[in-house]
Design an enzyme around this catalytic site. Structure first.
Site, PDB file in Angstrom:
ATOM      1  N   ASN A  19       0.862  -1.181   0.000  1.00  0.00           N
ATOM      2  CA  ASN A  19       0.000   0.000   0.000  1.00  0.00           C
ATOM      3  C   ASN A  19       0.899   1.232   0.000  1.00  0.00           C
ATOM      4  O   ASN A  19       1.502   1.561   1.011  1.00  0.00           O
ATOM      5  CB  ASN A  19      -0.887  -0.031   1.258  1.00  0.00           C
ATOM      6  CG  ASN A  19      -1.677   1.250   1.436  1.00  0.00           C
ATOM      7  OD1 ASN A  19      -1.811   2.048   0.509  1.00  0.00           O
ATOM      8  ND2 ASN A  19      -2.209   1.455   2.635  1.00  0.00           N
ATOM      9  N   TRP A  20       0.981   1.870  -1.147  1.00  0.00           N
ATOM     10  CA  TRP A  20       1.895   3.013  -1.287  1.00  0.00           C
ATOM     11  C   TRP A  20       1.338   4.279  -0.637  1.00  0.00           C
ATOM     12  O   TRP A  20       2.034   5.292  -0.563  1.00  0.00           O
ATOM     13  CB  TRP A  20       2.213   3.264  -2.771  1.00  0.00           C
ATOM     14  CG  TRP A  20       2.961   2.149  -3.443  1.00  0.00           C
ATOM     15  CD1 TRP A  20       3.365   0.961  -2.876  1.00  0.00           C
ATOM     16  CD2 TRP A  20       3.411   2.105  -4.796  1.00  0.00           C
ATOM     17  NE1 TRP A  20       4.028   0.193  -3.801  1.00  0.00           N
ATOM     18  CE2 TRP A  20       4.071   0.873  -4.987  1.00  0.00           C
ATOM     19  CE3 TRP A  20       3.315   2.990  -5.889  1.00  0.00           C
ATOM     20  CZ2 TRP A  20       4.635   0.495  -6.216  1.00  0.00           C
ATOM     21  CZ3 TRP A  20       3.868   2.629  -7.107  1.00  0.00           C
ATOM     22  CH2 TRP A  20       4.529   1.394  -7.267  1.00  0.00           C
ATOM     23  N   LYS A  21       0.095   4.247  -0.245  1.00  0.00           N
ATOM     24  CA  LYS A  21      -0.568   5.414   0.366  1.00  0.00           C
ATOM     25  C   LYS A  21      -0.386   6.658  -0.527  1.00  0.00           C
ATOM     26  O   LYS A  21      -0.309   6.514  -1.742  1.00  0.00           O
ATOM     27  CB  LYS A  21      -0.039   5.663   1.790  1.00  0.00           C
ATOM     28  CG  LYS A  21      -0.047   4.399   2.646  1.00  0.00           C
ATOM     29  CD  LYS A  21       0.088   4.702   4.109  1.00  0.00           C
ATOM     30  CE  LYS A  21       0.311   3.406   4.869  1.00  0.00           C
ATOM     31  NZ  LYS A  21       0.076   3.528   6.289  1.00  0.00           N
ATOM     32  N   HIS A  41      -9.449   0.772   4.693  1.00  0.00           N
ATOM     33  CA  HIS A  41      -8.173   0.958   5.397  1.00  0.00           C
ATOM     34  C   HIS A  41      -8.422   1.854   6.616  1.00  0.00           C
ATOM     35  O   HIS A  41      -9.245   2.764   6.565  1.00  0.00           O
ATOM     36  CB  HIS A  41      -7.140   1.595   4.461  1.00  0.00           C
ATOM     37  CG  HIS A  41      -5.766   1.608   5.050  1.00  0.00           C
ATOM     38  ND1 HIS A  41      -5.360   2.565   5.943  1.00  0.00           N
ATOM     39  CD2 HIS A  41      -4.725   0.758   4.900  1.00  0.00           C
ATOM     40  CE1 HIS A  41      -4.110   2.304   6.312  1.00  0.00           C
ATOM     41  NE2 HIS A  41      -3.702   1.210   5.691  1.00  0.00           N
ATOM     42  N   GLY A  89       2.312   1.864  10.779  1.00  0.00           N
ATOM     43  CA  GLY A  89       3.215   3.004  10.653  1.00  0.00           C
ATOM     44  C   GLY A  89       3.937   3.360  11.940  1.00  0.00           C
ATOM     45  O   GLY A  89       4.552   4.427  12.040  1.00  0.00           O
ATOM     46  N   GLU A 128      -6.915   4.266   7.801  1.00  0.00           N
ATOM     47  CA  GLU A 128      -6.770   5.706   7.555  1.00  0.00           C
ATOM     48  C   GLU A 128      -8.031   6.274   6.890  1.00  0.00           C
ATOM     49  O   GLU A 128      -8.434   7.405   7.158  1.00  0.00           O
ATOM     50  CB  GLU A 128      -5.513   5.965   6.707  1.00  0.00           C
ATOM     51  CG  GLU A 128      -4.249   5.754   7.538  1.00  0.00           C
ATOM     52  CD  GLU A 128      -3.023   5.346   6.748  1.00  0.00           C
ATOM     53  OE1 GLU A 128      -3.003   5.491   5.523  1.00  0.00           O
ATOM     54  OE2 GLU A 128      -2.070   4.834   7.392  1.00  0.00           O
ATOM     55  N   GLY A 143       2.832  -1.258   4.297  1.00  0.00           N
ATOM     56  CA  GLY A 143       2.809   0.173   3.994  1.00  0.00           C
ATOM     57  C   GLY A 143       4.212   0.685   3.706  1.00  0.00           C
ATOM     58  O   GLY A 143       4.752   0.517   2.608  1.00  0.00           O
ATOM     59  N   GLU A 156      -5.334  -5.389  10.356  1.00  0.00           N
ATOM     60  CA  GLU A 156      -4.336  -4.353  10.606  1.00  0.00           C
ATOM     61  C   GLU A 156      -4.665  -3.624  11.901  1.00  0.00           C
ATOM     62  O   GLU A 156      -5.460  -2.673  11.891  1.00  0.00           O
ATOM     63  CB  GLU A 156      -4.328  -3.348   9.455  1.00  0.00           C
ATOM     64  CG  GLU A 156      -4.019  -3.946   8.113  1.00  0.00           C
ATOM     65  CD  GLU A 156      -3.409  -2.913   7.187  1.00  0.00           C
ATOM     66  OE1 GLU A 156      -2.273  -3.114   6.749  1.00  0.00           O
ATOM     67  OE2 GLU A 156      -4.062  -1.880   6.937  1.00  0.00           O
ATOM     68  N   SER A 208       3.506  -2.464  10.279  1.00  0.00           N
ATOM     69  CA  SER A 208       4.960  -2.440  10.501  1.00  0.00           C
ATOM     70  C   SER A 208       5.656  -3.737  10.094  1.00  0.00           C
ATOM     71  O   SER A 208       6.605  -4.191  10.751  1.00  0.00           O
ATOM     72  CB  SER A 208       5.282  -2.075  11.961  1.00  0.00           C
ATOM     73  OG  SER A 208       4.785  -0.780  12.253  1.00  0.00           O
TER      74      SER A 208
HETATM   75  C1  PEP Z   1      -0.733  -0.053   5.976  1.00  0.00           C
HETATM   76  O1  PEP Z   1      -0.840   1.140   5.776  1.00  0.00           O
HETATM   77  O2  PEP Z   1      -1.577  -0.822   5.520  1.00  0.00           O
HETATM   78  C2  PEP Z   1       0.401  -0.513   6.774  1.00  0.00           C
HETATM   79  C3  PEP Z   1       0.372  -1.745   7.224  1.00  0.00           C
HETATM   80  O3  PEP Z   1       1.416   0.377   7.001  1.00  0.00           O
HETATM   81  P1  PEP Z   1       2.881   0.045   7.649  1.00  0.00           P
HETATM   82  O4  PEP Z   1       3.369  -1.219   7.006  1.00  0.00           O
HETATM   83  O5  PEP Z   1       3.709   1.234   7.297  1.00  0.00           O
HETATM   84  O6  PEP Z   1       2.659  -0.140   9.110  1.00  0.00           O
END
Ligand code: PEP
Length: 257
Positions: A11-13, A96, A172, A98, A233, A166, A212
């Protein structure tokens, strides 16, 4: 070892311009070509989808979007429909944390989006996960099961579904859940899916861990019986690191290059 094909999704956000996305996708496609036993999905922002889908066309990398509207078309300024995505992607992330926390998406919205994605013959990656407060209250299992049920209300495309667990506190933050914690919840989510979809269908659904994940910690996650891969992410923005996550997953599944 499970019969389900593992999935590593990036997921490049809100990162990468169209040309940066093309370059990143190209490097990833080259790097993962030795690991066909892992389903690899990259999810750039909308503006990168055309470039990225062209770039990975003849590779084993699939493309997903990060969001979609549940509305088919019309006066919804700034929104993107399933028909627009259908030419570019095979998967769409919905719900997601976010989107839920920053843009007010409800379980009802998420269910409507998942249904719209499946109706357009794409595959939804439906995200669920508890907050730190919920975990501290000791009710993470019940809460996440209920969130999954509500986020799939009216959904019936079990063969297309991917679920991502998640925990919000792990996204993050650099503080991944332990593989044990993730397995506990993901096992419960599979039980919930048995209730919703039946045993046979539930056993085919890939459930990912996200929060993470990096190339050092992926192994023990995908080694767990119900964890079928990861939604990644931050670490998905560096090609070499993302490829290592794919490689280490392939290794656990017994098919290194
Ligand atoms: C995500 O945004 O789906 C995610 C898991 O982010 P990260 O890997 O940076 O924790």
């Amino acid at each position: 070892m499970t019969h389900r094909k593992p999935v590593i999704a990036g997921n490049w956000k809100m990162n990468t311009t169209p040309s940066e996305g093309r370059d990143l996708a190209l490097e990833i496609a080259k790097g993962v070509s030795d690991f066909p036993g892992v389903e690899v999905i990259v999810c750039p922002p909308f503006t990168g989808l055309a470039n990225v889908s062209r770039t990975v066309e003849s590779s084993n990398v699939l493309v997903g979007a990060q969001n979609v509207s549940a509305e088919p078309s019309g006066a919804f300024t700034g929104e993107v429909s399933t028909a627009m995505l259908d030419e570019l992607v095979s998967h769409v992330i919905v719900g997601h944390s976010e989107r839920r926390a920053l843009f007010g998406e409800t379980d009802e919205d998420v269910a409507a989006k998942a249904i719209a994605v499946h109706s357009a013959e794409m595959k939804p990656i439906v995200c669920v996960g508890e907050s730190l407060d919920t975990r501290k209250s000791g009710n993470a299992v019940g809460w996440v099961r209920e969130q999954l049920r509500a986020s799939l209300d009216g959904y019936a495309g079990w063969g297309s579904l991917i679920v991502a667990y998640e925990p919000v506190w792990a996204i993050g933050t650099g503080e991944a859940a332990s593989p044990q914690q993730a397995q506990e919840i993901i096992g419960e989510l599979r039980s919930e899916l048995v209730e919703l979809a039946g045993q046979e269908a539930a056993e085919q659904i890939r459930i990912l861990y996200g929060g993470s994940v990096n190339s050092n910690n992926i192994g023990p996650f995908v080694d767990r019986p119900d964890i079928d891969g990861a939604l990644v992410g931050g670490a998905s923005l560096q090609a070499a690191e993302f490829v290592s996550i794919v490689e280490n997953t392939a290794r656990v599944y017994g098919n290194p290059a």
